[in-house]
Design a protein around this motif. Structure first.
Motif, PDB file in Angstrom:
ATOM      1  N   GLU A  60       4.957   2.197  -0.494  1.00  0.00           N
ATOM      2  CA  GLU A  60       4.654   1.242  -1.571  1.00  0.00           C
ATOM      3  C   GLU A  60       5.926   0.818  -2.318  1.00  0.00           C
ATOM      4  OE1 GLU A  60       1.125   2.830  -4.032  1.00  0.00           O
ATOM      5  OE2 GLU A  60       1.629   4.354  -2.566  1.00  0.00           O
ATOM      6  N   CYS A  89      -3.572  -5.928   1.041  1.00  0.00           N
ATOM      7  CA  CYS A  89      -2.670  -5.655  -0.073  1.00  0.00           C
ATOM      8  C   CYS A  89      -1.240  -6.078   0.306  1.00  0.00           C
ATOM      9  CB  CYS A  89      -2.722  -4.165  -0.377  1.00  0.00           C
ATOM     10  SG  CYS A  89      -1.386  -3.598  -1.414  1.00  0.00           S
ATOM     11  N   TYR A  91       1.486  -4.891  -0.484  1.00  0.00           N
ATOM     12  CA  TYR A  91       2.337  -3.753  -0.100  1.00  0.00           C
ATOM     13  C   TYR A  91       2.164  -3.481   1.396  1.00  0.00           C
ATOM     14  CZ  TYR A  91       2.836  -2.276  -5.033  1.00  0.00           C
ATOM     15  OH  TYR A  91       3.113  -2.184  -6.367  1.00  0.00           O
ATOM     16  N   GLN A 121      -6.163   6.714  -5.562  1.00  0.00           N
ATOM     17  CA  GLN A 121      -5.508   5.479  -5.941  1.00  0.00           C
ATOM     18  C   GLN A 121      -6.234   4.307  -5.321  1.00  0.00           C
ATOM     19  OE1 GLN A 121      -1.519   5.870  -4.685  1.00  0.00           O
ATOM     20  NE2 GLN A 121      -1.085   3.715  -4.893  1.00  0.00           N
ATOM     21  N   CYS A 122      -6.410   4.362  -4.043  1.00  0.00           N
ATOM     22  CA  CYS A 122      -7.165   3.328  -3.353  1.00  0.00           C
ATOM     23  C   CYS A 122      -7.467   3.818  -1.962  1.00  0.00           C
ATOM     24  CB  CYS A 122      -6.393   2.023  -3.268  1.00  0.00           C
ATOM     25  SG  CYS A 122      -5.001   2.082  -2.118  1.00  0.00           S
ATOM     26  N   THR A 124      -7.320   1.503   0.550  1.00  0.00           N
ATOM     27  CA  THR A 124      -6.419   0.687   1.375  1.00  0.00           C
ATOM     28  C   THR A 124      -5.336   1.524   2.030  1.00  0.00           C
ATOM     29  OG1 THR A 124      -6.697  -1.258   0.041  1.00  0.00           O
ATOM     30  CG2 THR A 124      -4.600  -1.068   1.139  1.00  0.00           C
ATOM     31  N   LEU A 125      -4.751   2.413   1.226  1.00  0.00           N
ATOM     32  CA  LEU A 125      -3.621   3.182   1.747  1.00  0.00           C
ATOM     33  C   LEU A 125      -4.011   4.021   2.958  1.00  0.00           C
ATOM     34  CD1 LEU A 125      -1.941   3.857  -1.607  1.00  0.00           C
ATOM     35  CD2 LEU A 125      -0.640   3.377   0.446  1.00  0.00           C
ATOM     36  N   TRP A 128      -4.145   1.606   5.849  1.00  0.00           N
ATOM     37  CA  TRP A 128      -2.783   1.158   6.170  1.00  0.00           C
ATOM     38  C   TRP A 128      -2.022   2.302   6.865  1.00  0.00           C
ATOM     39  CZ3 TRP A 128       0.644   0.284   1.203  1.00  0.00           C
ATOM     40  CH2 TRP A 128       2.014   0.296   1.530  1.00  0.00           C
ATOM     41  N   LEU A 270      -1.738  -4.131 -11.802  1.00  0.00           N
ATOM     42  CA  LEU A 270      -0.324  -4.031 -11.471  1.00  0.00           C
ATOM     43  C   LEU A 270       0.344  -5.321 -11.939  1.00  0.00           C
ATOM     44  CD1 LEU A 270      -1.953  -2.185  -9.389  1.00  0.00           C
ATOM     45  CD2 LEU A 270       0.075  -2.343  -7.960  1.00  0.00           C
ATOM     46  N   SER A 352      -4.445  -8.732  -4.159  1.00  0.00           N
ATOM     47  CA  SER A 352      -3.895  -7.681  -3.301  1.00  0.00           C
ATOM     48  C   SER A 352      -4.633  -6.363  -3.482  1.00  0.00           C
ATOM     49  CB  SER A 352      -2.432  -7.421  -3.656  1.00  0.00           C
ATOM     50  OG  SER A 352      -1.580  -8.056  -2.746  1.00  0.00           O
ATOM     51  N   CYS A 353      -5.009  -6.093  -4.723  1.00  0.00           N
ATOM     52  CA  CYS A 353      -5.463  -4.740  -5.019  1.00  0.00           C
ATOM     53  C   CYS A 353      -6.936  -4.705  -5.400  1.00  0.00           C
ATOM     54  CB  CYS A 353      -4.611  -4.145  -6.127  1.00  0.00           C
ATOM     55  SG  CYS A 353      -5.047  -2.430  -6.440  1.00  0.00           S
ATOM     56  N   MET A 382      -0.109 -10.086  -6.441  1.00  0.00           N
ATOM     57  CA  MET A 382       1.055  -9.402  -7.019  1.00  0.00           C
ATOM     58  C   MET A 382       2.326  -9.567  -6.197  1.00  0.00           C
ATOM     59  SD  MET A 382       0.337  -5.455  -6.063  1.00  0.00           S
ATOM     60  CE  MET A 382       0.491  -4.858  -4.384  1.00  0.00           C
TER      61      MET A 382
HETATM   62  S1  SF4 Z   1      -4.479  -1.663  -2.803  1.00  0.00           S
HETATM   63 FE1  SF4 Z   1      -3.764  -1.417  -4.894  1.00  0.00          FE
HETATM   64  S2  SF4 Z   1      -3.535   0.773  -5.236  1.00  0.00           S
HETATM   65 FE2  SF4 Z   1      -3.686   0.407  -3.022  1.00  0.00          FE
HETATM   66  S3  SF4 Z   1      -1.583   0.241  -2.297  1.00  0.00           S
HETATM   67 FE3  SF4 Z   1      -2.276  -1.828  -2.729  1.00  0.00          FE
HETATM   68  S4  SF4 Z   1      -1.681  -2.185  -4.857  1.00  0.00           S
HETATM   69 FE4  SF4 Z   1      -1.571   0.017  -4.518  1.00  0.00          FE
END
Ligand code: SF4
Ligand code: SF4
Lengths: 414, 381
Positions: A60, A89, A91, A121-122, A124-125, A128, A270, A352-353, A382
């Motif tokens: 990230e 996202c 990122y 946190q989420c 998504t990570l 990913w 964010l 994105s988030c 973002m």
């Molecule tokens: S979805 Fe949100 S919390 Fe998850 S990596 Fe992307 S910005 Fe960060």
């Protein structure tokens, strides 16, 4: 000249840069020094890495650097060619693009030996990192944190589940590193983490001064160290240094982050990373300063080192703002409104988030209901300028300040 | 084959609400809605309440758009819409699972909107490969039991749980045997018909569903009912296939869906809960052995191997991957999945779906073209 004297001349920003370079260097030479590289999520029990010779790398953060250097659109396009969509996202898009093109704003990051995804946190990570796991042919260890619902009995059970998983994580780390986990070292790391987190929070709380000596943009710059050096003495030293600097330069002189502070704003979500300066300047024209957000507070942990370290780790990470119920999240935000005496609120619906954005309408209703302060909701991305409508955002911000002005005037008249 | 049973099940699958309203009046049971996936329905059944799986609506979005952003998946938006605008009256309460960011938020929004009804979330373990996952599924199942007991003022006895497990096992067994028949004799039961039958079971009383299924299967006379035809065997992948006209397009294209990994298909009906340990342990064990589901973390290539095995086992000529618009989980899975399948020489068609779509023409054409290409290839072999 002694090193201490040299350092004294450094600004905190410069010190942050120096620490960052050293950290990246140590990561690049990890393997030569018998250390390992662990990818992880910004909110994760990284203390277990630090205590186990695993240097944490945060894809990230690497992506934030790409965004601020405006590489994201290009990186995203590379990834889109492989079939990924633009609604991921930013990122993840920057990172997946980096994996294809090798293009980086910081000279690249080393490949992982271990991948940890904490879903407080989420979610998504996790997905990913699953892509990275297939690429590097190593598993993802998911630290699964169920929503921190408000029920004491359930919370006890959640913690038990989380502690169980931390033990599983330690076992998985032992397999990768071939080294026995050292709980004494963990205890030491926890103390650094505790101190750095407290100091970080103290730094954020400087926003309570009037005028506020910091803006959220300072917080966003200075949070980097606690994100990637949590658990080290450097992080502790850094936040002391930073607080001293702000006390000397600003607070003692009664100086604010902006001149003529009139509006003390809350920011939801964010930041729009590539519009950082621009937003700061734009708001300052109206006497507006964004002081805080729940996002920057995500790292002001409160580790209780009198407890079993796994327990306090579990308690802190599972209860981060992005993993609590909406009611609790609203309460956390309201606490900031109160402590910093805020009188405005900008809520960014960040495409994105999803993890932080999806209840934004509901949250706005709850916050305005309780505070009476109107909130501006605007939608954008973002990290990808393709989804940022400059004129529209500007107009909306302008209109919002007109509302706030009128509100203040009405108050004065009353 | 008793066509009247078939028609009844299909009708319920397409519009379950009139049937359920009547049924509720007659039985006086509470109806508890849940969304996909992995809420232990057996527990709700054993409590005496009626579990109903909410599968969205294709009617226009009105209120959901003010609560969820546009880039929330089509399934979550249409689920929310269904209860906010159309059929909310039917439900006495909800048990919603959290499987991804979207569902986590949905729980919060939903709970606020229906603060006058029973609400419980089910915090599904989002990893399945470690002992802690089983532990957590059991914990959550226990919590659900207590919560239902408090709400309904009853005790859920072990016997009732075993009975529910039996009924669900029976249901899945019947569906598996129907799938076998359809697989072998595609002309006899269309894809749409088969998956509508499965779907009807998510809405109606399971015991009644079992009865009807049994009667239907018993009434099948293969020699009389079968229709010879050339069908192209295909595996369908994804989470759900909605709007289910997509199955009509497959039927028109003479596709025989021989297997799938859908939450509303094999991932559901292949489960057999073993009667070992306590009922909750048995349910948890079955959960952990379910096939992969996009948002639940599993070993990185599990979904790929799962599909590859299905293609090989049933001699499928290709895969149709149904992608729910803005399902982030699928967004991350699909590119690697396609690449890996392609590398094995497996043809894949991706179909993006939206519940509120008004023009399905393109999907129809693409499915048609895909199946033609596959048939062409088969002829040239
Ligand atoms: S979805 Fe949100 S919390 Fe998850 S990596 Fe992307 S910005 Fe960060
Ligand atoms: S898994 Fe996908 S389809 Fe299901 S709720 Fe989450 S985003 Fe929507």
């Amino acid at each position: 000249m002694s090193e201490e004297k040299q350092e004294k001349k450094m600004t905190a920003k410069e010190l942050s840069k120096k620490l960052t370079i050293e950290y990246l260097e140590s990561a690049r030479h990890a393997r030569e020094n018998g250390k390992f590289i662990g990818y992880t999520t910004a909110v994760s029990p990284v203390e277990l890495f630090v205590a186990h010779d695993i240097i944490p790398i945060y894809p990230e953060n690497h992506s934030v650097a790409a965004i601020t250097k405006r590489l994201t659109t290009k990186l995203s396009q590379a990834m889109e060619k492989e079939g990924y969509t633009t609604h991921l996202c930013a990122y993840a898009r920057s990172d997946l693009g980096y994996r294809i093109t090798g293009e980086s704003a910081m000279g690249g990051i080393p490949d992982p030996d271990f991948i940890l995804a904490c879903n407080a946190q989420c979610f998504t990570l996790t997905k990913w990192f699953e892509v990275l796991s297939r690429k590097y042919n190593i598993p993802v260890f998911v630290f699964d944190t169920p929503q921190w619902i408000r029920d004491e009995e359930t919370r006890k059970r959640i913690i038990k589940y989380c502690v169980m998983q931390l033990k599983e994580q330690i076992k998985a780390q032992e397999e990768v590193t071939g080294k026995k986990f050292d709980y004494d070292r963990l205890a030491e790391v926890m103390e650094y983490s505790r101190d750095a987190s407290h100091l970080y929070r103290q730094f954020l709380d400087l926003a309570a001064y009037k005028p506020s000596p910091i803006s959220i943009f300072d917080a966003l710059i200075h949070m980097a160290i606690t994100v990637y050096l949590r658990g080290t003495p450097q992080a502790v030293h850094y936040y002391r240094y930073l607080i001293d600097e702000i006390m000397e330069e600003k607070v003692k002189k009664g100086k604010g982050a902006i001149e003529n502070e009139r509006f003390r704003l809350y920011w939801e979500n964010l930041p729009v990373w590539f519009k950082f300066r621009n937003h700061f300047n734009l708001l300052a024209q109206y006497g507006g300063n964004i002081l805080t957000s729940l996002y920057v507070h995500a790292w002001s942990y409160d580790f209780d080192t009198s407890k079993d370290p796994l327990l306090t780790l579990a308690e802190n990470y599972v209860s981060v703002f992005s993993n609590v119920t909406l009611e609790e999240r609203a309460d956390m935000a309201l606490d900031l409104f109160k402590r910093y005496d805020l009188n405005g609120s900008i809520m960014f619906l960040n495409r994105s988030c999803k993890a932080v954005s999806f209840s934004v309408h509901e949250l706005r209703d709850m916050l305005t209901e309780k505070t009476g302060i109107p909130a501006l909701v605007f939608e954008s991305d973002m990290g990808d300028p393709r989804f940022y409508a400059e004129a529209q955002v500007k107009n909306r911000i302008q209109a919002y300040f007109e509302t706030l002005e009128a509100r203040e005037e009405a108050k004065e008249l009353a | 084959m008793k066509r009247e049973i078939l028609s009844k099940l299909i009708e319920i699958s397409r519009n379950p609400y009139p049937y359920l309203k009547e049924w509720k009046k007659e039985k006086g049971k509470k109806i508890l809605g849940s969304t996909l996936a992995d809420v232990p329905e057996e527990i709700i059944y054993a409590s005496g309440a009626h579990p109903f799986l909410i599968l969205g609506t294709t009617k226009p979005l009105r209120l959901a758009t003010t609560r969820l952003p546009d880039n929330a998946c089509s399934l979550s938006r249409s689920n929310l819409e269904l209860v906010l605008t159309y059929e909310g009256e039917l439900f006495d309460g909800y048990v919603l699972p959290q499987v991804c960011d979207t569902t986590q938020h949905l729980c919060d929004i939903w709970k606020r909107k229906f603060s006058d009804r029973y609400f419980e979330n089910f915090l599904v373990p989002r990893q399945v490969n470690r002992p802690s996952a089983g532990y957590w599924y059991i914990q959550e199942s226990e919590r659900l039991i207590w919560s239902l007991e408090r709400y309904l003022g009853i005790k859920i006895k072990e016997d009732a749980l075993w009975e529910a497990i039996d009924i669900y096992n029976e249901n899945r067994r019947l569906l598996r045997s129907l799938y076998d028949i359809k697989r072998k004799h595609p002309g006899m039961l269309t894809n749409r018909e088969f998956f509508d039958i499965v779907k009807s079971g998510f809405f109606m009383d399971k015991k009644e569903h079992n009865m009807l299924l049994k009667e239907l299967i018993d009434s099948i006379d293969i020699e009389k009912d079968k229709k010879e035809d050339d069908y192209v065997p295909i595996v369908v992948a994804g989470i759900v296939v909605e709007p289910n006209e997509i199955f009509d397009f497959m039927d028109n294209g003479k596709i025989n869906v021989v297997s799938d990994d859908l939450c509303t298909g094999s991932r559901y009906i292949e489960v057999e809960t073993k009667k070992e340990g306590t009922p909750i342990e048995a349910i948890a064990d079955a959960y952990l052995k379910k096939g992969p589901f996009s948002p639940i973390h599993d070993e990185g290539n599990k979904m790929f191997y799962n599909l590859k095995n299905r293609v090989e086992k049933y001699g499928a000529k290709g895969i149709i991957y149904v992608h729910i618009k803005y399902c982030e989980s699928q967004d991350y899975d699909f590119p690697d999945l396609r690449r890996n399948l392609k590398a094995q020489g497996i043809k894949v068609l991706e179909v993006e779906t939206e519940y509120q779509t008004t023009h399905m023409g393109q999907t129809k054409t693409r499915i048609q073209a895909f199946v033609e290409a596959l048939s062409e290839e088969a002829r040239n072999e």
